[in-house]
Design a protein around this motif. Structure first.
Motif, PDB file in Angstrom:
ATOM      1  N   ALA A 189       0.683  -1.027  -0.078  1.00 12.76           N
ATOM      2  CA  ALA A 189       0.064   0.250  -0.273  1.00 12.76           C
ATOM      3  C   ALA A 189       0.965   1.374  -0.438  1.00 12.76           C
ATOM      4  O   ALA A 189       1.766   1.359   0.559  1.00 12.76           O
ATOM      5  CB  ALA A 189      -0.915   0.173   1.364  1.00 12.76           C
ATOM      6  N   GLU A 190       0.931   2.058  -0.750  1.00 11.06           N
ATOM      7  CA  GLU A 190       1.897   2.957  -1.247  1.00 11.06           C
ATOM      8  C   GLU A 190       0.643   4.755  -1.633  1.00 11.06           C
ATOM      9  O   GLU A 190      -0.106   4.265  -2.218  1.00 11.06           O
ATOM     10  CB  GLU A 190       1.928   3.147  -2.579  1.00 11.06           C
ATOM     11  CG  GLU A 190       3.461   2.064  -2.426  1.00 11.06           C
ATOM     12  CD  GLU A 190       4.082   2.245  -1.335  1.00 11.06           C
ATOM     13  OE1 GLU A 190       4.862   3.488  -1.310  1.00 11.06           O
ATOM     14  OE2 GLU A 190       5.274   1.510  -1.077  1.00 11.06           O
ATOM     15  N   PHE A 191       1.417   5.993  -0.686  1.00  6.43           N
ATOM     16  CA  PHE A 191       0.595   6.941  -1.140  1.00  6.43           C
ATOM     17  C   PHE A 191       1.062   7.200  -2.666  1.00  6.43           C
ATOM     18  O   PHE A 191       2.009   7.587  -3.184  1.00  6.43           O
ATOM     19  CB  PHE A 191       1.223   7.623  -0.345  1.00  6.43           C
ATOM     20  CG  PHE A 191       0.207   8.196   1.267  1.00  6.43           C
ATOM     21  CD1 PHE A 191      -1.207   8.058   1.681  1.00  6.43           C
ATOM     22  CD2 PHE A 191       1.074   7.248   2.075  1.00  6.43           C
ATOM     23  CE1 PHE A 191      -1.755   7.839   2.148  1.00  6.43           C
ATOM     24  CE2 PHE A 191      -0.142   6.775   3.680  1.00  6.43           C
ATOM     25  CZ  PHE A 191      -1.098   7.569   3.635  1.00  6.43           C
ATOM     26  N   SER A 192       0.582   8.247  -3.213  1.00  5.83           N
ATOM     27  CA  SER A 192       0.646   9.060  -4.719  1.00  5.83           C
ATOM     28  C   SER A 192       1.674  10.115  -4.206  1.00  5.83           C
ATOM     29  O   SER A 192       1.719  10.835  -2.695  1.00  5.83           O
ATOM     30  CB  SER A 192      -0.302   9.588  -5.072  1.00  5.83           C
ATOM     31  OG  SER A 192      -0.561  10.293  -4.630  1.00  5.83           O
ATOM     32  N   HIS A 193       2.640  10.741  -4.318  1.00  2.00           N
ATOM     33  CA  HIS A 193       3.944  11.616  -4.133  1.00  2.00           C
ATOM     34  C   HIS A 193       2.625  13.042  -3.036  1.00  2.00           C
ATOM     35  O   HIS A 193       3.501  13.619  -2.326  1.00  2.00           O
ATOM     36  CB  HIS A 193       3.816  12.600  -5.190  1.00  2.00           C
ATOM     37  CG  HIS A 193       3.389  13.863  -6.368  1.00  2.00           C
ATOM     38  ND1 HIS A 193       2.277  12.409  -7.294  1.00  2.00           N
ATOM     39  CD2 HIS A 193       3.882  14.844  -6.317  1.00  2.00           C
ATOM     40  CE1 HIS A 193       1.708  14.353  -8.542  1.00  2.00           C
ATOM     41  NE2 HIS A 193       2.480  14.823  -7.431  1.00  2.00           N
ATOM     42  N   ASP A 194       1.574  13.664  -3.581  1.00  2.00           N
ATOM     43  CA  ASP A 194       0.859  13.664  -3.102  1.00  2.00           C
ATOM     44  C   ASP A 194      -0.037  13.745  -2.065  1.00  2.00           C
ATOM     45  O   ASP A 194      -1.052  14.690  -0.727  1.00  2.00           O
ATOM     46  CB  ASP A 194       0.388  15.408  -4.031  1.00  2.00           C
ATOM     47  CG  ASP A 194      -1.149  14.506  -4.919  1.00  2.00           C
ATOM     48  OD1 ASP A 194      -1.509  13.549  -4.383  1.00  2.00           O
ATOM     49  OD2 ASP A 194      -1.495  14.989  -5.781  1.00  2.00           O
ATOM     50  N   ALA A 195      -0.054  12.381  -1.826  1.00  2.00           N
ATOM     51  CA  ALA A 195      -1.304  11.985  -0.681  1.00  2.00           C
ATOM     52  C   ALA A 195      -2.282  11.540  -0.982  1.00  2.00           C
ATOM     53  O   ALA A 195      -2.967  10.997   0.153  1.00  2.00           O
ATOM     54  CB  ALA A 195      -0.793  12.364   0.728  1.00  2.00           C
ATOM     55  N   ASN A 196      -3.050  12.560  -1.813  1.00  2.00           N
ATOM     56  CA  ASN A 196      -4.728  12.151  -2.284  1.00  2.00           C
ATOM     57  C   ASN A 196      -4.859  11.193  -2.803  1.00  2.00           C
ATOM     58  O   ASN A 196      -6.322  10.744  -3.059  1.00  2.00           O
ATOM     59  CB  ASN A 196      -4.803  13.725  -3.409  1.00  2.00           C
ATOM     60  CG  ASN A 196      -4.441  14.952  -3.065  1.00  2.00           C
ATOM     61  OD1 ASN A 196      -4.590  14.992  -1.868  1.00  2.00           O
ATOM     62  ND2 ASN A 196      -3.996  15.524  -3.890  1.00  2.00           N
TER      63      ASN A 196
END
Length: 144
Positions: free
Chosen positions: A125-132
């Motif tokens: 599970a990962e966040f995008s660079h902007d966490a959106n």
């Protein structure tokens, strides 16, 4: 909190999924073309926190200086396979063999959302660079 896309078609389980955006895209593509390496603990940018995922159904945040555990995330019903920290350090994201991913408020260790939809264990599970946006990969042969 809706699923934006399902990536289907793998012949076997999906162990990792991550975003390829921004200036690091070409470097990440080169890494993808090499044999996969075992995952390492993730750190914040200042290298002060280490994240761990465990077969005891928890994820934890630790001080890198050896001062102990900062937070323990409890709520999964099977072992936690993945843990990530948002770019701003405010949220954590876990993926579990219970087929869910959970979004947590890092400071309080409070689960604010459970993401369902996979039919198998969530391996990463990962966040995008902007966490959106978050991205998950599963044994069900999909990334969401």
């Amino acid at each position: 909190s809706e699923c934006l896309r399902v990536c289907e078609g793998h012949a076997d389980v999906v162990k990792f999924a991550f975003f390829l955006d921004g200036p690091q895209r070409q470097a990440q593509i080169r890494i993808l073309q090499q044999p996969p390496k075992p995952p390492r603990p993730q750190h914040t940018l200042d290298r002060e926190v280490i994240l761990t995922a465990s077969v005891d159904c928890t994820a934890s945040a630790w001080t890198a200086q050896g001062h102990g555990r900062l937070q323990t995330l409890r709520g999964h019903t099977s072992w936690v396979r993945s843990v990530a920290l948002s770019p701003d350090g405010r949220h954590m994201l876990t993926g579990s063999a219970d087929s869910t991913a959970k979004l947590w408020v890092a400071e309080r260790g409070e689960c604010v959302q459970t993401l369902r939809g996979h039919k198998g264990p969530v391996n990463s599970a990962e966040f995008s660079h902007d966490a959106n946006v978050v991205l998950t990969a599963s044994d069900d042969r999909t990334a969401r």
